[in-house]
Structure formats: C-alpha cells, structure tokens
Design a protein around this motif. Sequence first.
Motif, PDB file in Angstrom:
ATOM      1  N   VAL A  40      64.104 -13.704  44.447  1.00 35.97           N
ATOM      2  CA  VAL A  40      64.872 -14.789  45.049  1.00 35.97           C
ATOM      3  C   VAL A  40      64.720 -16.062  44.217  1.00 35.97           C
ATOM      4  N   GLY A  41      65.835 -16.717  43.945  1.00 37.67           N
ATOM      5  CA  GLY A  41      65.827 -17.972  43.205  1.00 37.67           C
ATOM      6  C   GLY A  41      65.891 -17.817  41.701  1.00 37.67           C
ATOM      7  N   LYS A  42      65.885 -16.570  41.205  1.00 33.61           N
ATOM      8  CA  LYS A  42      65.950 -16.326  39.765  1.00 33.61           C
ATOM      9  C   LYS A  42      67.393 -15.995  39.380  1.00 33.61           C
ATOM     10  N   TYR A  43      67.898 -16.683  38.364  1.00 36.18           N
ATOM     11  CA  TYR A  43      69.254 -16.468  37.880  1.00 36.18           C
ATOM     12  C   TYR A  43      69.241 -16.228  36.380  1.00 36.18           C
ATOM     13  N   ILE A  44      70.078 -15.323  35.929  1.00 35.57           N
ATOM     14  CA  ILE A  44      70.210 -15.032  34.512  1.00 35.57           C
ATOM     15  C   ILE A  44      71.570 -15.556  34.053  1.00 35.57           C
ATOM     16  N   ALA A  63      66.773 -18.962  34.704  1.00 37.04           N
ATOM     17  CA  ALA A  63      66.513 -20.202  35.431  1.00 37.04           C
ATOM     18  C   ALA A  63      65.991 -19.861  36.817  1.00 37.04           C
ATOM     19  N   TYR A  64      65.065 -20.651  37.300  1.00 43.61           N
ATOM     20  CA  TYR A  64      64.518 -20.488  38.640  1.00 43.61           C
ATOM     21  C   TYR A  64      64.925 -21.712  39.465  1.00 43.61           C
ATOM     22  N   LEU A  65      65.565 -21.479  40.570  1.00 39.14           N
ATOM     23  CA  LEU A  65      65.951 -22.562  41.468  1.00 39.14           C
ATOM     24  C   LEU A  65      64.871 -22.750  42.513  1.00 39.14           C
ATOM     25  N   GLN A  66      64.444 -23.975  42.662  1.00 36.65           N
ATOM     26  CA  GLN A  66      63.456 -24.325  43.662  1.00 36.65           C
ATOM     27  C   GLN A  66      64.079 -25.373  44.566  1.00 36.65           C
TER      28      GLN A  66
END
Length: 70
Positions: A40-44, A63-66
Amino acid sequence: SLRRRQRQMCIRAGYEALDNYDGDLTWKVQRKCVPDEFEVGKYIFIYSVSDSSGNTATIERIAYLQGNGY
C-alpha cells in the motif's frame, strides 16, 4: 565512404529524452503509473521512449506516498 552514425539515447532525471541523431525526444516519452498490488502506498512510474530507428529506452522509478490515512 559511408559511416554509420552511432545512436545513443537516455532519459535523464526529471525526464528529458535525448538522442544523438533525432535530438530532443522528450515530447515522445510515454508515462505510466502503476500502484503496487502488494504494498500500500507504493507506486511504480514507468517512462519509455523510442527513436526513429526503433531503439527504446525505459526507466522505472518507485515512489511511496505517505499521508493522513488516505
């Protein structure tokens, strides 16, 4: 005599695509964002571009969304 020009291509940070024969190919860069289905929160982010000879360069960035629980 004929000399074959060597072609090199790269995608630079901030994504700029340059080719020593075709020049600036930044306008041709295809971008794709894929969420990681296992984290969860990880995007490529996938960036890909091809030159007039069909040579392709592709890079992936993670990218990791927090946030506030969104």
